[in-house]
Design a protein around this motif. Structure first.
Motif, short mmCIF file in Angstrom:
data_model
loop_
_atom_site.label_atom_id
_atom_site.label_comp_id
_atom_site.label_asym_id
_atom_site.label_seq_id
_atom_site.Cartn_x
_atom_site.Cartn_y
_atom_site.Cartn_z
N VAL A 50 -4.21 4.22 -0.95
CA VAL A 50 -5.52 4.88 0.28
C VAL A 50 -5.91 5.59 -0.61
N GLY A 100 -1.36 1.72 10.80
CA GLY A 100 -2.66 1.99 9.75
C GLY A 100 -3.95 1.11 10.54
N TRP A 149 -4.53 7.12 6.78
CA TRP A 149 -4.67 5.77 6.36
C TRP A 149 -5.56 5.63 7.23
N ILE A 183 1.11 -1.23 0.32
CA ILE A 183 -0.24 0.13 0.21
C ILE A 183 0.93 1.56 0.12
#
Length: 261
Positions: free
Chosen positions: A35, A142, A85, A30
């Motif tokens: 995101v 996250g 996030w 990611i």
């Protein structure tokens, strides 16, 4: 099928939105752009569907944070990135519709954090989970310190971070981090089946399960019981609930059956 972006493939199948992480050459690691693509696809699913499934294209669900991008960030930019996030994953965890994660291969670091933001996790027998932040000299950013710790407990999460150990799908199910373990190649199919079933629930009840239940868990027992009474009463008053209750009382709805029935 159409693309929400080049990073997240989007398909609407009946009332179920299927979101496919689409960076297989990087094990779906990611980045900041990723995101944003996830958040965009989740927002679209919330508008168009009654339930959603998140899975990974290729062999792996998600191998976590793109370290090549993260290592170059100034401090404050890193803080803001982590908060983004949180916002994107909050739109899954506390949105309008329930989500299932269908996990194959690696659910590592940020990938585990993403899976933890969904409401049900289906993992294939060969899937594995890890939190290698200790070995990388970083920390979860996250939402894992909240979501994963609440799923499996802070002691087990700390064990994973301190030792870097990988945990199998079967063991993760025992720990409470996985809801279903299925044969290799079956996670997406099972995830869609579960999402389709959830999509048939009353909309208000799904919303209450997603949004009221975790908040009640954060309350004292007395506050939680009071909140439960309010939510239960509101749910019963909805026109959909009234219709479904009439169907049951007038024997138009099936009764609950034993698991093997």
């Amino acid at each position: 099928m159409s693309d929400a972006s080049d990073l997240v493939r989007y398909e609407l199948r009946g009332e179920v939105a299927i979101l496919g992480l689409n960076r297989p050459d990087k094990r779906n690691a990611i980045s900041d752009r990723f995101v944003e693509a996830i958040a965009e696809a989740v927002a679209r699913a919330t508008r168009e569907a009654e339930a959603g499934v998140i899975h990974g294209h290729g062999k792996h669900f998600c191998a976590g944070l793109d370290l090549s991008e993260h290592s170059q960030k100034p401090l404050f930019e890193a803080v803001l990135g982590s908060r983004r996030w949180h916002s994107a994953f909050d739109s899954i965890e506390r949105g309008r519709i329930p989500f299932v994660s269908a996990i194959s291969g690696a659910a590592v670091g940020g990938g585990f954090e993403l899976a933890a933001s969904t409401h049900i996790r289906v993992a294939e027998e060969g899937a594995f989970f890890a939190l290698p932040e200790g070995q990388r000299g970083i920390f979860v950013g996250g939402g894992g310190s909240v979501r994963i710790a609440r799923l499996i407990g802070p002691a087990r999460m700390g064990d994973m971070m301190l030792t870097g150990r990988s945990v199998s799908a079967t063991e993760m199910e025992r720990w409470g981090g996985v809801s279903y373990v299925v044969e290799p190649g079956k996670a997406l199919e099972r995830g869609i089946e579960i999402a389709a079933r959830m999509a048939q629930n009353a909309e208000f009840t799904n919303y209450a399960v997603i949004n009221a239940l975790p908040r009640i868990a954060d309350m004292s027992s007395e506050d939680g019981l009071f909140a439960e009474s309010m939510v239960a009463s509101l749910a019963t008053m909805t026109p959909e609930a009234q219709e479904r209750l009439r169907d049951f009382l007038e024997k138009r709805a099936e009764k609950v059956k034993a698991p093997d029935a």
